[in-house]
Design a protein around this motif. Structure first.
Motif, mmCIF file in Angstrom:
data_model
loop_
_atom_site.group_PDB
_atom_site.id
_atom_site.type_symbol
_atom_site.label_atom_id
_atom_site.label_comp_id
_atom_site.label_asym_id
_atom_site.label_seq_id
_atom_site.Cartn_x
_atom_site.Cartn_y
_atom_site.Cartn_z
ATOM 1 N N SER A 65 -9.188 -54.479 18.323
ATOM 2 C CA SER A 65 -8.461 -53.764 19.391
ATOM 3 C C SER A 65 -7.116 -54.211 19.148
ATOM 4 O O SER A 65 -6.356 -53.266 19.835
ATOM 5 N N ASP A 66 -6.798 -55.215 18.496
ATOM 6 C CA ASP A 66 -5.349 -55.570 18.296
ATOM 7 C C ASP A 66 -4.656 -54.632 17.203
ATOM 8 O O ASP A 66 -3.527 -54.801 17.079
ATOM 9 N N VAL A 67 -5.481 -54.326 16.238
ATOM 10 C CA VAL A 67 -4.906 -53.717 15.045
ATOM 11 C C VAL A 67 -3.729 -52.696 15.128
ATOM 12 O O VAL A 67 -3.960 -51.621 16.145
ATOM 13 N N GLY A 68 -2.791 -52.665 14.867
ATOM 14 C CA GLY A 68 -1.291 -51.889 14.929
ATOM 15 C C GLY A 68 -0.572 -52.200 15.962
ATOM 16 O O GLY A 68 0.539 -51.862 16.083
ATOM 17 N N ARG A 69 -0.785 -53.331 17.030
ATOM 18 C CA ARG A 69 -0.244 -53.790 17.949
ATOM 19 C C ARG A 69 0.901 -54.972 17.144
ATOM 20 O O ARG A 69 0.436 -55.595 16.054
ATOM 21 N N PRO A 70 1.806 -55.236 17.839
ATOM 22 C CA PRO A 70 2.815 -56.051 17.052
ATOM 23 C C PRO A 70 2.279 -57.477 17.380
ATOM 24 O O PRO A 70 1.382 -57.694 18.510
ATOM 25 N N LYS A 71 2.317 -58.499 16.426
ATOM 26 C CA LYS A 71 1.580 -59.665 16.441
ATOM 27 C C LYS A 71 1.980 -60.394 17.694
ATOM 28 O O LYS A 71 1.042 -61.114 18.243
ATOM 29 N N VAL A 72 3.260 -60.520 18.023
ATOM 30 C CA VAL A 72 3.487 -61.232 19.172
ATOM 31 C C VAL A 72 3.094 -60.889 20.260
ATOM 32 O O VAL A 72 2.667 -61.823 21.312
ATOM 33 N N ALA A 73 3.054 -59.643 20.554
ATOM 34 C CA ALA A 73 2.699 -58.909 21.684
ATOM 35 C C ALA A 73 1.023 -59.226 21.929
ATOM 36 O O ALA A 73 0.545 -59.582 23.033
ATOM 37 N N ALA A 74 0.474 -59.127 20.853
ATOM 38 C CA ALA A 74 -1.236 -59.333 20.952
ATOM 39 C C ALA A 74 -1.324 -60.723 21.173
ATOM 40 O O ALA A 74 -2.218 -61.281 21.990
ATOM 41 N N LEU A 75 -0.670 -61.623 20.458
ATOM 42 C CA LEU A 75 -1.075 -63.116 20.479
ATOM 43 C C LEU A 75 -0.572 -63.578 22.073
ATOM 44 O O LEU A 75 -1.415 -64.343 22.440
ATOM 45 N N LEU A 76 0.642 -63.242 22.754
ATOM 46 C CA LEU A 76 0.963 -63.861 23.849
ATOM 47 C C LEU A 76 -0.250 -63.305 24.792
ATOM 48 O O LEU A 76 -0.317 -64.076 26.023
#
Length: 255
Positions: A65-76
């Motif tokens: 579900s994180d695919v396509g999201r900015p890595k920083v936003a998803a990780l935080l």
């Protein structure tokens, strides 16, 4: 806190520390998670990329579900779910020279979880100028390495380890491939090194370090002593400063 060489005082030292993780991929994502889980009070993450489906085998804690999201936003988001008390800094920004010069001094320790040669050198230079320890790691195929570049101006840096890195292409996990567990293993080694440095800050001022080499196909870990290179520009500046200081005091200096 039950460990005799950590205790409440050591855990408090972790809680008061600030660590910057540059890169939120196969190394940076599990590294940031380990630091937040260990109780490091402030963790910053720098990355300007997005989560891709091909990343998931090597980049926990990302999910489909994180695919396509900015890595920083998803990780935080995942880090906040792990530890709501942690102070998290998200930087959706390319790690260029000006940005790192501004950000590196704001943290106690910096972690290089990138796979780009230019970025690695710029980050190493920024840490030397700011007097910050740099914990660096890499993974490719079945192998990886981890090293601490001390904050001491006379200690080794990335240019000492890789004198010909500038201008040379660096093989990445995306381009060269990697066995999924290897980046995670290197990331845990990096996290452990950060914790050790925070608990024993005197180690950040060492004049030498150890390059840890991991080979997954035969499960072998080796350590090589690393010292500053005589041809490194940072080392040359330290030597020149020592000569000038000795000359001003009338003391002979031998490099």
């Amino acid at each position: 806190m039950l460990l005799p060489n950590v205790g409440a005082a050591g855990q408090a030292r972790l809680a008061n520390a600030a660590v910057l993780v540059v890169g939120a991929g196969g190394l940076g994502a599990p590294l940031a998670r380990a630091l937040v889980g260990a109780g490091v009070g402030r963790v910053g993450v720098v990355d300007h990329d997005q989560v891709a489906l091909s990343n998931l085998h090597r980049q926990p804690p990302f999910v489909e579900s994180d695919v396509g999201r900015p890595k920083v936003a998803a990780l935080l988001a995942h880090l906040r779910a792990l530890n709501s008390a942690a102070w998290l800094d998200g930087h959706e920004h390319a790690a260029d020279a000006a940005f790192m010069a501004a950000q590196v001094p704001r943290y106690d320790i910096v972690c290089d979880a990138t796979d780009d040669a230019t970025t690695r050198l710029l980050l190493s230079d920024a840490c030397k100028r700011a007097g910050r320890s740099l914990v660096s790691g890499a993974a490719q195929g079945w192998s990886g390495w981890m090293v601490h570049f001390p904050a001491h101006p006379g200690g080794p840096c990335q240019r000492c380890l890789h004198p010909h890195m500038a201008g040379s292409p660096a093989a990445s996990c995306t381009g060269a491939g990697v066995i999924g567990p290897v980046p995670g293993l290197v990331a845990q080694m990096m996290a452990l090194e950060v914790v050790r440095l925070l608990l024993e800050p005197a180690r950040q001022q060492a004049l030498e370090s150890t390059l840890h080499l991991w080979e997954g196909q035969d499960m072998r870990l080796r350590g090589l002593t690393l010292r500053a290179s005589l041809s490194c520009p940072h080392y040359s500046m330290v030597q020149e400063g020592a000569r000038q200081g000795a000359a001003e005091q009338g003391v002979p200096h031998h490099g």
